[in-house]
Design a protein around this motif. Structure first.
Motif, short mmCIF file in Angstrom:
data_model
loop_
_atom_site.label_atom_id
_atom_site.label_comp_id
_atom_site.label_asym_id
_atom_site.label_seq_id
_atom_site.Cartn_x
_atom_site.Cartn_y
_atom_site.Cartn_z
N GLU A 56 6.19 -1.29 3.20
CA GLU A 56 5.82 0.03 2.70
C GLU A 56 6.95 1.05 2.91
O GLU A 56 7.24 1.87 2.04
N GLN A 84 12.14 4.47 -3.66
CA GLN A 84 11.41 5.15 -4.71
C GLN A 84 12.31 6.04 -5.57
O GLN A 84 12.20 6.07 -6.80
N ALA A 124 9.09 0.77 -12.13
CA ALA A 124 7.94 0.93 -11.25
C ALA A 124 8.00 -0.08 -10.11
O ALA A 124 8.35 -1.24 -10.32
N LEU A 125 7.66 0.36 -8.90
CA LEU A 125 7.56 -0.53 -7.74
C LEU A 125 6.09 -0.81 -7.49
O LEU A 125 5.33 0.09 -7.12
N LYS A 126 5.67 -2.06 -7.72
CA LYS A 126 4.27 -2.42 -7.60
C LYS A 126 4.07 -3.24 -6.32
O LYS A 126 4.48 -4.39 -6.23
N LEU A 127 3.44 -2.60 -5.34
CA LEU A 127 3.23 -3.21 -4.03
C LEU A 127 1.84 -3.80 -3.94
O LEU A 127 0.85 -3.11 -4.15
N GLN A 128 1.77 -5.09 -3.65
CA GLN A 128 0.48 -5.75 -3.45
C GLN A 128 0.17 -5.73 -1.96
O GLN A 128 0.84 -6.39 -1.17
N ARG A 129 -0.84 -4.99 -1.58
CA ARG A 129 -1.16 -4.84 -0.16
C ARG A 129 -2.13 -5.93 0.30
O ARG A 129 -3.06 -6.30 -0.41
N ALA A 142 9.11 -3.39 -14.12
CA ALA A 142 8.51 -3.26 -12.80
C ALA A 142 9.09 -4.28 -11.85
O ALA A 142 9.57 -5.35 -12.26
N HIS A 163 7.80 -6.34 -8.47
CA HIS A 163 6.58 -6.70 -7.76
C HIS A 163 6.93 -7.11 -6.33
O HIS A 163 7.84 -7.93 -6.11
N ARG A 210 5.39 -8.18 -2.30
CA ARG A 210 4.22 -8.67 -1.58
C ARG A 210 4.62 -9.24 -0.23
O ARG A 210 5.64 -9.93 -0.11
N ASP A 243 11.55 -9.30 -9.94
CA ASP A 243 11.82 -8.33 -11.00
C ASP A 243 11.46 -8.93 -12.35
O ASP A 243 11.18 -10.13 -12.46
#
Length: 299
Positions: free
Chosen positions: A133, A140, A149-154, A188, A190, A192, A207
């Protein structure tokens, strides 16, 4: 067994002398080849460094020129009749350029430290979710500037690895920055954090760019390489990001995995052993040492 005659002794002596001379020649020839190989390797390394520094010269000047230009316009805003919105936009450009410049400077310092062998590793537990995070927050500004876009899978489960938080964060920063660099505007990246099939704590960065060929990927894993797409000198390649990230991860006993397919982007995964597993091993070893000491005292 018949005794050796003077003729046989002379022949044997000549053969021994010939063999000794051949051995000396082979040793000398081997030394010459090794010296030549070392010289060629050194020349290639110098050439690679020169190319790297030449490319980095462009990378440093570009954001610096932008900072100077937009800062000058803000200073002389009355002459240009800048609106409040324009001033805000130019200030954003300055922040983005400064972030880019800082990243390049950090890369230069990291490469120099790796080359000199002055990198220290201080291991402790690492919260992978928190570390990821924080890395996303740092990236950012650059991602927004690139329109990515930065897509964070929590994950809900706690994921804790064992390593150097600072060096692992540096490796992750390089992976994210490289993924942004290889992405198209509107694309985007991705991200994780998870436990992989071997039970190690892992972070994956993928990417949606054009991907790299096998040769490009091999070059990208070597420091001081910079890939160019065509003749536009736009420096869209991965640079030294993958090479530096791989080095930092493996210095901690971690694993670095990367795969890329043309037209499908690139996936990079970095992992460290779980802290809990290492704690268990450490406690077990400590218990064994305590038992041995007690046995020794009793004896």
């Amino acid at each position: 067994m018949p005794a050796l005659t003077g003729k046989n002794q002379s022949s044997a002596s000549r053969l021994a002398e010939y063999g000794a001379r051949m051995g000396e020649l082979l040793i000398r020839r081997r030394a010459e080849l090794e010296a030549r190989a070392a010289r060629i390797e050194a020349e290639l390394a110098i050439k690679a460094r020169s190319e790297f520094l030449a490319n980095m010269n462009h990378e440093l000047r570009t954001p610096l020129n932008a900072i100077i230009g937009f800062a000058t316009m803000l200073r002389d805003g009355e002459d240009y009749s800048l609106s409040a919105e324009q001033q805000r936009t130019y200030a954003e450009y300055i922040l983005q350029s400064a972030d880019l410049l800082l990243g390049h400077i950090n890369t230069l310092l990291e490469v120099a430290a790796l080359e000199s062998g002055r990198v220290e590793i201080n291991e402790e537990p690492i919260d992978f979710a928190s570390l990821l995070e924080d890395a996303v927050k740092r990236a950012q500004v650059r991602a927004e500037a690139a329109g990515v876009a930065l897509k964070l899978q929590r994950e809900t489960d706690e994921i804790c690895g064992w390593g150097d938080p600072e060096r692992f964060a540096q490796a992750l920063d390089h992976l994210i920055q490289t993924a942004v660099k290889l992405s198209h505007e509107g694309g985007a990246v991705h991200l994780r954090a998870c436990l992989n099939t071997q039970g190690w704590a892992e972070i994956a960065v993928r990417d949606e760019g054009d991907g790299l060929t096998k040769d490009e990927l091999a070059e990208a894993l070597e420091a001081f390489k910079e890939l160019h797409r065509g003749l536009d000198r736009s420096f869209l390649g991965p640079g030294v990001g993958y090479a530096v990230a791989k080095t930092f991860v493996e210095m901690q006993g971690g694993r670095f995995f990367i795969e890329s397919r043309e037209g499908q982007g690139t996936l990079a995964r970095i992992s460290l052993p779980q802290a809990e597993a290492l704690y268990g091993e450490t406690h077990h070893e400590d218990d064994a040492e305590d038992i041995a000491e007690r046995d020794h005292d009793a004896a």
